[in-house]
Motif scaffolding. Structure first.
Motif, PDB file in Angstrom:
ATOM      1  N   ALA A   1       0.792  -1.220   0.052  1.00 41.73           N
ATOM      2  CA  ALA A   1      -0.005   0.029   0.080  1.00 41.73           C
ATOM      3  C   ALA A   1       0.720   1.375   0.138  1.00 41.73           C
ATOM      4  CB  ALA A   1      -1.000   0.001   1.134  1.00 41.73           C
ATOM      5  N   ASP A   2       2.077   1.299   0.568  1.00 37.64           N
ATOM      6  CA  ASP A   2       2.884   2.389   0.520  1.00 37.64           C
ATOM      7  C   ASP A   2       3.941   2.614  -0.602  1.00 37.64           C
ATOM      8  OD1 ASP A   2       4.648   0.198   1.099  1.00 37.64           O
ATOM      9  OD2 ASP A   2       5.485   1.277   2.794  1.00 37.64           O
ATOM     10  N   ALA A   3       3.676   1.760  -1.653  1.00 39.28           N
ATOM     11  CA  ALA A   3       4.479   1.973  -2.931  1.00 39.28           C
ATOM     12  C   ALA A   3       4.377   2.933  -3.659  1.00 39.28           C
ATOM     13  CB  ALA A   3       4.447   0.437  -3.740  1.00 39.28           C
ATOM     14  N   PRO A   4       5.478   3.977  -3.889  1.00 38.42           N
ATOM     15  CA  PRO A   4       5.284   5.087  -4.598  1.00 38.42           C
ATOM     16  C   PRO A   4       5.364   4.870  -6.234  1.00 38.42           C
ATOM     17  CG  PRO A   4       7.676   4.686  -4.040  1.00 38.42           C
ATOM     18  CD  PRO A   4       6.994   3.611  -3.493  1.00 38.42           C
ATOM     19  N   VAL A   5       4.242   4.074  -6.587  1.00 40.25           N
ATOM     20  CA  VAL A   5       4.100   3.474  -7.979  1.00 40.25           C
ATOM     21  C   VAL A   5       2.837   3.936  -8.308  1.00 40.25           C
ATOM     22  CG1 VAL A   5       4.088   1.623  -9.289  1.00 40.25           C
ATOM     23  CG2 VAL A   5       5.457   1.572  -7.469  1.00 40.25           C
ATOM     24  N   ALA A   6       2.778   4.240  -9.693  1.00 38.34           N
ATOM     25  CA  ALA A   6       1.485   4.718 -10.526  1.00 38.34           C
ATOM     26  C   ALA A   6       1.697   4.004 -11.939  1.00 38.34           C
ATOM     27  CB  ALA A   6       1.447   5.924 -10.737  1.00 38.34           C
ATOM     28  N   ALA A   7       0.606   3.542 -12.631  1.00 42.50           N
ATOM     29  CA  ALA A   7       0.668   2.874 -13.671  1.00 42.50           C
ATOM     30  C   ALA A   7      -0.409   3.054 -14.435  1.00 42.50           C
ATOM     31  CB  ALA A   7       0.752   1.291 -13.389  1.00 42.50           C
ATOM     32  N   LEU A   8      -0.281   2.844 -15.772  1.00 42.39           N
ATOM     33  CA  LEU A   8      -1.422   2.662 -17.026  1.00 42.39           C
ATOM     34  C   LEU A   8      -1.424   1.501 -17.624  1.00 42.39           C
ATOM     35  CD1 LEU A   8      -2.876   5.467 -19.118  1.00 42.39           C
ATOM     36  CD2 LEU A   8      -1.831   3.644 -20.107  1.00 42.39           C
ATOM     37  N   ALA A   9      -2.538   0.838 -18.031  1.00 42.53           N
ATOM     38  CA  ALA A   9      -2.518  -0.056 -18.828  1.00 42.53           C
ATOM     39  C   ALA A   9      -3.659  -0.129 -19.734  1.00 42.53           C
ATOM     40  CB  ALA A   9      -2.492  -1.767 -18.258  1.00 42.53           C
ATOM     41  N   ALA A  10      -3.423  -0.048 -21.133  1.00 43.92           N
ATOM     42  CA  ALA A  10      -4.645   0.415 -21.884  1.00 43.92           C
ATOM     43  C   ALA A  10      -4.350  -0.179 -23.193  1.00 43.92           C
ATOM     44  CB  ALA A  10      -4.812   1.921 -22.053  1.00 43.92           C
ATOM     45  N   ASP A  11      -5.595  -0.413 -24.105  1.00 41.53           N
ATOM     46  CA  ASP A  11      -5.423  -0.823 -25.353  1.00 41.53           C
ATOM     47  C   ASP A  11      -5.437   0.227 -26.039  1.00 41.53           C
ATOM     48  OD1 ASP A  11      -6.159  -1.950 -27.996  1.00 41.53           O
ATOM     49  OD2 ASP A  11      -7.054  -3.852 -27.062  1.00 41.53           O
ATOM     50  N   SER A  12      -4.824   0.426 -27.220  1.00 41.94           N
ATOM     51  CA  SER A  12      -4.393   1.389 -27.907  1.00 41.94           C
ATOM     52  C   SER A  12      -5.587   1.663 -28.839  1.00 41.94           C
ATOM     53  CB  SER A  12      -3.383   1.322 -29.025  1.00 41.94           C
ATOM     54  OG  SER A  12      -3.409   0.194 -29.782  1.00 41.94           O
ATOM     55  N   ASP A  13      -6.484   0.726 -29.046  1.00 34.06           N
ATOM     56  CA  ASP A  13      -7.727   1.096 -29.861  1.00 34.06           C
ATOM     57  C   ASP A  13      -9.034   1.879 -28.846  1.00 34.06           C
ATOM     58  OD1 ASP A  13      -8.756  -0.732 -28.042  1.00 34.06           O
ATOM     59  OD2 ASP A  13      -9.410  -2.136 -29.839  1.00 34.06           O
ATOM     60  N   GLY A  14      -8.619   1.909 -27.695  1.00 33.87           N
ATOM     61  CA  GLY A  14      -9.426   2.618 -26.705  1.00 33.87           C
ATOM     62  C   GLY A  14     -10.805   1.661 -26.248  1.00 33.87           C
ATOM     63  N   ILE A  15     -10.628   0.496 -26.612  1.00 34.82           N
ATOM     64  CA  ILE A  15     -11.519  -0.597 -26.058  1.00 34.82           C
ATOM     65  C   ILE A  15     -10.961  -1.637 -25.301  1.00 34.82           C
ATOM     66  CG2 ILE A  15     -13.535  -1.871 -26.469  1.00 34.82           C
ATOM     67  CD1 ILE A  15     -14.269   1.003 -27.074  1.00 34.82           C
ATOM     68  N   ASP A  16     -10.988  -1.930 -24.127  1.00 35.11           N
ATOM     69  CA  ASP A  16     -10.334  -3.035 -23.390  1.00 35.11           C
ATOM     70  C   ASP A  16     -11.549  -4.133 -22.933  1.00 35.11           C
ATOM     71  OD1 ASP A  16      -8.570  -4.695 -22.042  1.00 35.11           O
ATOM     72  OD2 ASP A  16      -9.053  -3.480 -20.271  1.00 35.11           O
ATOM     73  N   GLY A  17     -11.410  -5.015 -23.652  1.00 35.17           N
ATOM     74  CA  GLY A  17     -12.506  -6.113 -23.585  1.00 35.17           C
ATOM     75  C   GLY A  17     -14.122  -5.730 -23.926  1.00 35.17           C
ATOM     76  N   TYR A  18     -14.897  -6.226 -22.746  1.00 32.26           N
ATOM     77  CA  TYR A  18     -16.315  -5.906 -22.920  1.00 32.26           C
ATOM     78  C   TYR A  18     -16.766  -4.577 -21.986  1.00 32.26           C
ATOM     79  CZ  TYR A  18     -16.478 -10.475 -25.288  1.00 32.26           C
ATOM     80  OH  TYR A  18     -16.028 -11.415 -25.898  1.00 32.26           O
ATOM     81  N   GLY A  19     -15.785  -3.894 -21.451  1.00 33.68           N
ATOM     82  CA  GLY A  19     -16.353  -2.744 -20.366  1.00 33.68           C
ATOM     83  C   GLY A  19     -16.483  -1.295 -20.898  1.00 33.68           C
ATOM     84  N   GLY A  20     -16.187  -1.172 -22.241  1.00 31.76           N
ATOM     85  CA  GLY A  20     -16.414   0.247 -22.993  1.00 31.76           C
ATOM     86  C   GLY A  20     -15.156   1.081 -22.402  1.00 31.76           C
ATOM     87  N   HIS A  21     -14.269   0.702 -21.621  1.00 30.22           N
ATOM     88  CA  HIS A  21     -13.070   1.200 -21.335  1.00 30.22           C
ATOM     89  C   HIS A  21     -11.862   1.102 -22.045  1.00 30.22           C
ATOM     90  CE1 HIS A  21     -12.862  -2.548 -19.291  1.00 30.22           C
ATOM     91  NE2 HIS A  21     -11.631  -2.155 -18.845  1.00 30.22           N
ATOM     92  N   ALA A  22     -10.913   2.064 -21.916  1.00 35.97           N
ATOM     93  CA  ALA A  22      -9.553   1.491 -22.590  1.00 35.97           C
ATOM     94  C   ALA A  22      -8.770   0.938 -21.761  1.00 35.97           C
ATOM     95  CB  ALA A  22      -8.839   2.963 -23.074  1.00 35.97           C
TER      96      ALA A  22
END
Length: 445
Positions: free
Chosen positions: A362-383
């Motif tokens: 919980a105290d890790a100074p880490v931030a991240a992003l993971a996304a599909d370049s087409d803007g659609i990740d699976g079935y959720g409507g999110h990237a």
């Protein structure tokens, strides 16, 4: 969510901009044909902007431009001369089957003086559906759905798809004879194998129906109708090979025909995941981070890949290896999700992000992003999804592990307002992942 979120979003935007399909196509378009038409056929999530670039390039040059492309629902754009159809992805539907027929009709009508431009991008395998004679749409849907649930990687899926299709595996280019064919490819596959993007409508990689059957066996996919079609194709291929070996002249003639087809057709890579990772890295370097591109070929289970990236981030935080903070770890490729539960919602990138978050303290100074370049990740409507230090502190880890077991990553990030929603980008060069360890001002919050 703080400044780290802004940096992550800008890095993703830079990656998408580097994969602009219109700019990529324009750099490779040839002069107009001396006499004939430019016949445009295309399939994939980037089909509309690729076709628009073709229209703009030949506008005012006195050449007839016509044809048809198919893209995913919500990805269409206005075109002047080329029809733009929409269909379902990743499981094909009736609209995709109609689009497949339209593509074949367009190339069937091409003449010797015409130039056939084939615009290929990720998603084309599902969007342009043309089952072989004797196979129907329901059978294609069943085998696609089963493969998606099995955790099969895209390369394995496309081996099966190309041997059940009248378009894939080079068959579209063969149908275009005697026209000259130029295929321009925006790659969404690891390694940029041109025979794998959209299952290679202009390229055959030499696999056979027996290879497709081996994929079904390896992933425990039943799909009786597809299996029967592949078994029949394997028998027919074996019979042809026996006949050809008994008749050397026939074999030589077949080789000549194949050589003629390859001479008529050129296939070029115009955009890829690597260029997008480099663009993201350049922005991150300007923001003050040391940047390391781990790989453009990360595959395997999404949650496990997320845990691996967390392990690298922790090594950087605690030991300054492979680089000391502030460091940005960048990767691409395409992971998979083996569906284990019912009713879950999400995609491979939100599952990657949840796997990463659960592997960090919980105290890790880490931030991240993971996304599909087409803007659609699976079935959720999110990237995809974001991970921030605030999320790591707020995460209910017991509930999150239960959600991960049910492939329900979407709802975890939705509840914490950490989904990444961009809408369709109209390009597709695989996934983009960025993990920030520390910050230039050490003000991660």
């Amino acid at each position: 969510m703080g400044t780290h979120s802004d940096v992550l979003r800008r890095a993703f935007a830079a990656a998408v901009a580097a994969a602009d399909p219109g700019a990529a196509v324009r750099a490779h378009l040839p002069p107009k044909p001396p006499r004939g038409r430019v016949v445009v056929v295309g399939m994939g999530k980037a089909a509309a902007p690729m076709a628009a670039a073709v229209e703009d390039h030949y506008d005012g040059l006195g050449v007839a431009v016509e044809g048809v492309v198919v893209t995913r629902y919500g990805h269409a754009a206005p075109l002047r001369r080329v029809r733009c159809l929409e269909a379902a992805h990743p499981v094909p539907d009736a609209a995709g089957e109609a689009a497949g027929r339209a593509l074949l009709a367009a190339v069937d009508a091409a003449g010797a003086d015409d130039l056939v431009l084939v615009l290929v991008s990720g998603g084309g395998s599902a969007l342009a559906c043309a089952p072989l004679p004797g196979l129907d749409l329901a059978a294609k849907q069943a085998v696609t759905d089963a493969l998606l649930r099995s955790g099969a990687e895209i390369g394995d899926m496309n081996v099966v798809r190309k041997h059940l299709s009248s378009i894939k595996g080079g068959r579209l280019a063969a149908r275009a004879a005697p026209a000259r064919v130029l295929a321009l490819v925006v790659s969404d596959v690891v390694g940029d194998d041109l025979a794998a993007v959209a299952s290679g409508p202009t390229v055959s990689n030499g696999s056979g129906p027996a290879d497709a059957l081996a994929v079904l066996d390896r992933f425990g996919v039943n799909a009786p109708a597809a299996r029967a079609a592949l078994e029949r194709a394997a028998r027919e291929r074996a019979a042809r090979e026996r006949a050809a070996s008994a008749d050397a002249g026939a074999a030589a003639g077949a080789a000549t025909t194949q050589g003629d087809a390859e001479e008529r057709c050129e296939t070029r890579l115009v955009a890829s995941n690597q260029a997008s990772l480099e663009a993201a890295s350049a922005l991150l370097a300007e923001a003050g981070y040391r940047t390391l591109v781990l790989s453009n070929a990360i595959t395997g289970e999404a949650r496990e890949a997320g845990a691996f990236h967390a392990a690298v981030a922790l090594q950087a935080w605690r030991h300054g290896q492979p680089a000391a903070p502030p460091v940005a770890l960048v990767s691409g490729g395409e992971t998979t999700v083996t569906v284990r539960g019912e009713g879950g919602r999400g995609g491979r990138n939100s599952e990657f992000a949840l796997g990463l978050a659960l592997a960090l303290p919980a105290d890790a100074p880490v931030a991240a992003l993971a996304a599909d370049s087409d803007g659609i990740d699976g079935y959720g409507g999110h990237a995809g999804a974001l991970v921030t230090p605030a999320l790591l502190r707020a995460l209910d880890r017991v509930a999150a592990r239960d959600a991960l077991a049910r492939n329900d990553s979407y709802r975890v990030f939705e509840a914490l307002d950490h989904l990444l929603v961009t809408g369709p980008t109209r390009t597709n060069v695989n996934d983009v992942r960025v993990v920030l360890v520390g910050a230039p001002d050490q003000a991660m919050r």
